[in-house]
Design an enzyme around this catalytic site. Sequence first.
Site, PDB file in Angstrom:
ATOM      1  N   LYS A 175     106.719 -60.829  -4.899  1.00 26.59           N
ATOM      2  CA  LYS A 175     107.193 -61.555  -6.098  1.00 26.59           C
ATOM      3  C   LYS A 175     107.930 -62.838  -5.697  1.00 26.59           C
ATOM      4  O   LYS A 175     108.314 -62.998  -4.522  1.00 26.59           O
ATOM      5  CB  LYS A 175     108.098 -60.644  -6.917  1.00 26.59           C
ATOM      6  CG  LYS A 175     109.328 -60.177  -6.185  1.00 26.59           C
ATOM      7  CD  LYS A 175     109.962 -58.972  -6.853  1.00 26.59           C
ATOM      8  CE  LYS A 175     111.217 -58.579  -6.111  1.00 26.59           C
ATOM      9  NZ  LYS A 175     111.763 -57.299  -6.583  1.00 26.59           N
ATOM     10  N   ARG A 214     118.361 -50.008 -15.152  1.00 29.05           N
ATOM     11  CA  ARG A 214     117.724 -51.281 -15.483  1.00 29.05           C
ATOM     12  C   ARG A 214     116.396 -50.936 -16.153  1.00 29.05           C
ATOM     13  O   ARG A 214     116.287 -51.004 -17.361  1.00 29.05           O
ATOM     14  CB  ARG A 214     117.553 -52.100 -14.194  1.00 29.05           C
ATOM     15  CG  ARG A 214     117.342 -53.568 -14.406  1.00 29.05           C
ATOM     16  CD  ARG A 214     117.289 -54.334 -13.101  1.00 29.05           C
ATOM     17  NE  ARG A 214     116.266 -53.827 -12.176  1.00 29.05           N
ATOM     18  CZ  ARG A 214     115.992 -54.354 -10.987  1.00 29.05           C
ATOM     19  NH1 ARG A 214     116.683 -55.391 -10.557  1.00 29.05           N
ATOM     20  NH2 ARG A 214     115.049 -53.850 -10.224  1.00 29.05           N
ATOM     21  N   TYR A 240     130.346 -87.115  -1.879  1.00 31.73           N
ATOM     22  CA  TYR A 240     130.816 -87.033  -3.269  1.00 31.73           C
ATOM     23  C   TYR A 240     132.193 -86.396  -3.364  1.00 31.73           C
ATOM     24  O   TYR A 240     132.490 -85.438  -2.650  1.00 31.73           O
ATOM     25  CB  TYR A 240     129.837 -86.221  -4.117  1.00 31.73           C
ATOM     26  CG  TYR A 240     128.581 -86.972  -4.470  1.00 31.73           C
ATOM     27  CD1 TYR A 240     128.631 -88.135  -5.236  1.00 31.73           C
ATOM     28  CD2 TYR A 240     127.337 -86.500  -4.053  1.00 31.73           C
ATOM     29  CE1 TYR A 240     127.474 -88.817  -5.562  1.00 31.73           C
ATOM     30  CE2 TYR A 240     126.175 -87.166  -4.380  1.00 31.73           C
ATOM     31  CZ  TYR A 240     126.241 -88.331  -5.144  1.00 31.73           C
ATOM     32  OH  TYR A 240     125.100 -88.998  -5.470  1.00 31.73           O
ATOM     33  N   MET A 276     122.064 -83.825  -3.441  1.00 34.53           N
ATOM     34  CA  MET A 276     120.712 -83.416  -3.822  1.00 34.53           C
ATOM     35  C   MET A 276     119.721 -83.552  -2.663  1.00 34.53           C
ATOM     36  O   MET A 276     118.870 -82.700  -2.444  1.00 34.53           O
ATOM     37  CB  MET A 276     120.224 -84.241  -5.021  1.00 34.53           C
ATOM     38  CG  MET A 276     118.894 -83.753  -5.574  1.00 34.53           C
ATOM     39  SD  MET A 276     118.276 -84.757  -6.923  1.00 34.53           S
ATOM     40  CE  MET A 276     119.407 -84.353  -8.233  1.00 34.53           C
TER      41      MET A 276
HETATM   42  C1  LIG Z   1     111.974 -56.532  -5.433  1.00 33.37           C
HETATM   43  C2  LIG Z   1     111.672 -55.088  -5.471  1.00 33.37           C
HETATM   44  C3  LIG Z   1     111.424 -54.384  -4.291  1.00 33.37           C
HETATM   45  C4  LIG Z   1     111.599 -54.987  -2.919  1.00 33.37           C
HETATM   46  O1  LIG Z   1     112.966 -55.013  -2.626  1.00 33.37           O
HETATM   47  P1  LIG Z   1     113.519 -55.518  -1.199  1.00 33.37           P
HETATM   48  O2  LIG Z   1     114.971 -55.263  -1.284  1.00 33.37           O
HETATM   49  O3  LIG Z   1     113.194 -56.970  -1.118  1.00 33.37           O
HETATM   50  O4  LIG Z   1     112.802 -54.713  -0.181  1.00 33.37           O
HETATM   51  C5  LIG Z   1     111.034 -53.055  -4.393  1.00 33.37           C
HETATM   52  N1  LIG Z   1     110.926 -52.458  -5.600  1.00 33.37           N
HETATM   53  C6  LIG Z   1     111.178 -53.102  -6.756  1.00 33.37           C
HETATM   54  C7  LIG Z   1     111.043 -52.378  -8.055  1.00 33.37           C
HETATM   55  C8  LIG Z   1     111.577 -54.420  -6.727  1.00 33.37           C
HETATM   56  O5  LIG Z   1     111.851 -55.054  -7.880  1.00 33.37           O
END
Ligand SMILES: *Cc1c(COP(=O)(O)O)cnc(C)c1O
Length: 359
Positions: free
Chosen positions: A34, A129, A254, A302
Amino acid sequence: MRLACAEINLSALNQNLARVRQLAPKSRVMAVLKANAYGHGLVTIAQSLVDADAFAVARIDEALALRAGGVVKPIVLLEGVFRSEDLAIAATSNFHIVVHDEAQLYMLEHAELVSPISVWLKLDTGMHRLGIEPSLCDDFYRRLESCKNVAANIKLMTHFACADDTQNSKTTEQMAHFFQNIKTVHNELCLANSAGIVGWPKSHCHWVRPGLMLYGVSPMLAATGKDHALNAVMRLTSSIIAIRNVKAGETVGYGSAWRASNNTRIGVVAMGYGDGYPRHAPNGTPVIINGKRFSIVGRVSMDMITVELGDDHSVMLGDEVELWGPNLPVEEIAQFATTIPYELLCNITPRVEYKYIQE
Ligand SMILES: *Cc1c(COP(=O)(O)O)cnc(C)c1O
């Protein structure tokens, strides 16, 4: 001279996958890609991970980009789908979906699909969650089993809240909660993220879901990838674009936020928050030039950061600067910037050039 560049070491990536297999020898591996493969480049990373058993993403667009890039392995949508149109797309593109609540199950039960979909039923064992109340597992499982749109071999999963801390009993509680509620279901299970893989062997089961550790970064508190025999995949670099003398009492950048206490020299580096470097990196955050550590002084802007060279006259215009990578753990930079390595990696912006290397 090369400006902001993320050098991605595909050999290190595959060594890290091999390390996952060594730690969880009986598990299949769902590589988590992801957020543009944690900033490493979605399709190239997927194509490089030929030994992974499946991929996982958060959004359906990420899964579609993988298919468009020629990726044929199973792809799991970790949050499932939220619209019936997406359910149809998932069926056509052969994505696996997570089902984590009643609305998603209802949508599946009332859809007309070209073919049944593989489902991962997600239980909420304490993260609060996503996921169903574990006591409802049997009920959901039976409904999925009798749904014509659901392929055989329904799998079960949960996600840990505190696995990065081996002293925290929450993970043991979550595992107990999980295993108690799936007693009547004998299917493939998946619990472990990277921290589960490294710190909680009992969580490995049939499948593991590594993200961060594939990129060579430690998922555990107060550790770096090297502590778990992982190799940094990303090396973020840029170059010195100016060197200047600053007199005692003069300020840099800055807000005039840093003042020289002695006559000194400043190297200006073409790297800023416009490239994804954290704006909150304070004075003292390290960079590496020609194998030697120097400190950022003044605010991150930036497009540039400023580094104190002091009386070191070896640094030249055009020299390469490593912001993080094999010689400077991103975990350390994250600590300076009071954030986590995940955020630093994901924040790399499109203007950074990607260079893929194979050792
Ligand atoms: C992002 C995610 C992972 C991977 O987690 P890491 O800590 O990067 O290994 C695994 N399972 C779910 C449901 C996630 O959202």
